[in-house]
Design an enzyme around this catalytic site. Structure first.
Site, PDB file in Angstrom:
ATOM      1  N   HIS A  33      15.817  28.932 -33.630  1.00  0.00           N
ATOM      2  CA  HIS A  33      15.665  29.420 -35.013  1.00  0.00           C
ATOM      3  C   HIS A  33      15.540  28.254 -36.002  1.00  0.00           C
ATOM      4  CE1 HIS A  33      16.576  33.235 -33.104  1.00  0.00           C
ATOM      5  NE2 HIS A  33      17.533  32.589 -32.477  1.00  0.00           N
ATOM      6  N   GLU A  37      23.375  31.328 -36.760  1.00  0.00           N
ATOM      7  CA  GLU A  37      22.962  30.789 -35.464  1.00  0.00           C
ATOM      8  C   GLU A  37      22.168  29.492 -35.616  1.00  0.00           C
ATOM      9  OE1 GLU A  37      20.605  33.447 -33.084  1.00  0.00           O
ATOM     10  OE2 GLU A  37      20.430  32.007 -31.434  1.00  0.00           O
ATOM     11  N   HIS A  49      20.862  28.617 -27.992  1.00  0.00           N
ATOM     12  CA  HIS A  49      21.020  29.828 -28.807  1.00  0.00           C
ATOM     13  C   HIS A  49      22.476  30.288 -28.834  1.00  0.00           C
ATOM     14  CE1 HIS A  49      16.764  30.935 -29.576  1.00  0.00           C
ATOM     15  NE2 HIS A  49      16.594  30.070 -28.590  1.00  0.00           N
ATOM     16  N   GLU A  64      22.863  30.723 -24.008  1.00  0.00           N
ATOM     17  CA  GLU A  64      23.479  31.527 -25.078  1.00  0.00           C
ATOM     18  C   GLU A  64      24.959  31.170 -25.125  1.00  0.00           C
ATOM     19  OE1 GLU A  64      22.064  33.591 -27.207  1.00  0.00           O
ATOM     20  OE2 GLU A  64      20.255  34.449 -26.302  1.00  0.00           O
TER      21      GLU A  64
HETATM   22 ZN   LIG Z   1      18.725  32.941 -30.810  1.00  0.00          ZN
END
Ligand SMILES: [Zn+2]
Length: 256
Positions: free
Chosen positions: A12, A26, A84, A151
């Site tokens: 992002h 995030e 992420h 993640e």
């Molecule tokens: Zn993400």
């Protein structure tokens, strides 16, 4: 021996915050973790980042993801690591490789080493290992080299989020990832000293180029000087795709 080229991709950025929760964004966490991984591997691997500040290659999500992959493909990177933070009602760590990746493949072997290190760091803090997963994710599909998407916990779960606010925890996550990469690529021991995470030094530009980049930034054609540097530091000229994006942005500015 040539150092492996490892592209770190802080997920992002810019107009895309990624997941939001618990007062966290995030895009900020991914940049912090990826910057720390880069610092820990400095001198051991040729580490490149798809962004080093709050920017992105494009405001359009799918173009941005495509450009991140093109960046790694153009570098002929040895590995692509997308960072992420999860959301949506779970807890703990999980990793992704592309759907259908064979059990005996290099992609799976690299992921296994890194997954083991990072899940152990989560376990130390009492957070669960959600497992080794696969998915048809854009950055895994469009990269030409082995790639993994990590993640690091859930932004909208109190137990995870309170840790994600803890700098020592972020440092542990980065250290475990760097150790995994070092083991996977036989780079030797990683410095585990705590890291204040300075962004990577920007390349030296001559004053004229610097001034031109500053003008592009001032006029909003590029979102930050780092956007330009990220594209240009390969020692290669920008490809048609980047040139097209820049011309489109300049046209947008002239029109509006
Ligand atoms: Zn993400």
């Amino acid at each position: 021996m040539k150092k492996p080229v490892i592209v770190l991709d802080p997920g992002h950025g810019m107009n895309d915050p990624g997941a939001i929760g618990s007062g966290l964004m995030e895009k900020e966490l991914t940049l912090k973790i990826a910057s720390r991984i880069a610092n820990k591997l400095r001198g051991m691997a040729d580490v490149r980042m798809t962004r080093t500040d709050d920017t992105a290659f494009d405001t359009d999500k799918s173009s941005d993801l495509k450009a991140r992959c093109a960046f790694a493909n153009r570098l002929q990177a040895d590995y692509f690591v997308s960072v992420h933070i999860n959301a949506g009602g779970g807890t703990g760590f999980e990793s992704y490789v592309y759907s259908g990746t064979a059990a005996g493949s290099r992609t799976e072997a690299l992921r296994s080493v890194i997954h083991a290190k990072v899940s152990a760091a989560f376990a130390k803090y009492g957070l669960e290992d959600r497992g080794r997963k696969s998915g048809d994710l854009a950055v895994l599909r469009q990269t030409a080299m082995p790639a993994v998407l990590l993640e690091y916990g859930f932004i909208d779960r109190a137990a995870d989020a309170s840790l994600l606010k803890n700098e020592a925890f972020l440092d542990q996550l980065a250290a475990s990832t760097a150790e995994g990469l070092a083991e996977a690529f036989a780079l030797g021991p990683v410095s585990v000293s705590p890291d204040k995470s300075q962004p990577q030094a920007q390349p030296d530009f001559s004053k004229g180029v610097e001034a031109a980049i500053a003008k592009l930034h001032e006029h909003g054609v590029i979102d930050s000087p780092a956007y330009w540097n990220n594209v240009m530091t390969n020692g290669q000229t920008p490809d048609a795709e980047y040139t097209a994006v820049l011309i489109r942005r300049m046209a947008d500015k002239l029109r509006g």
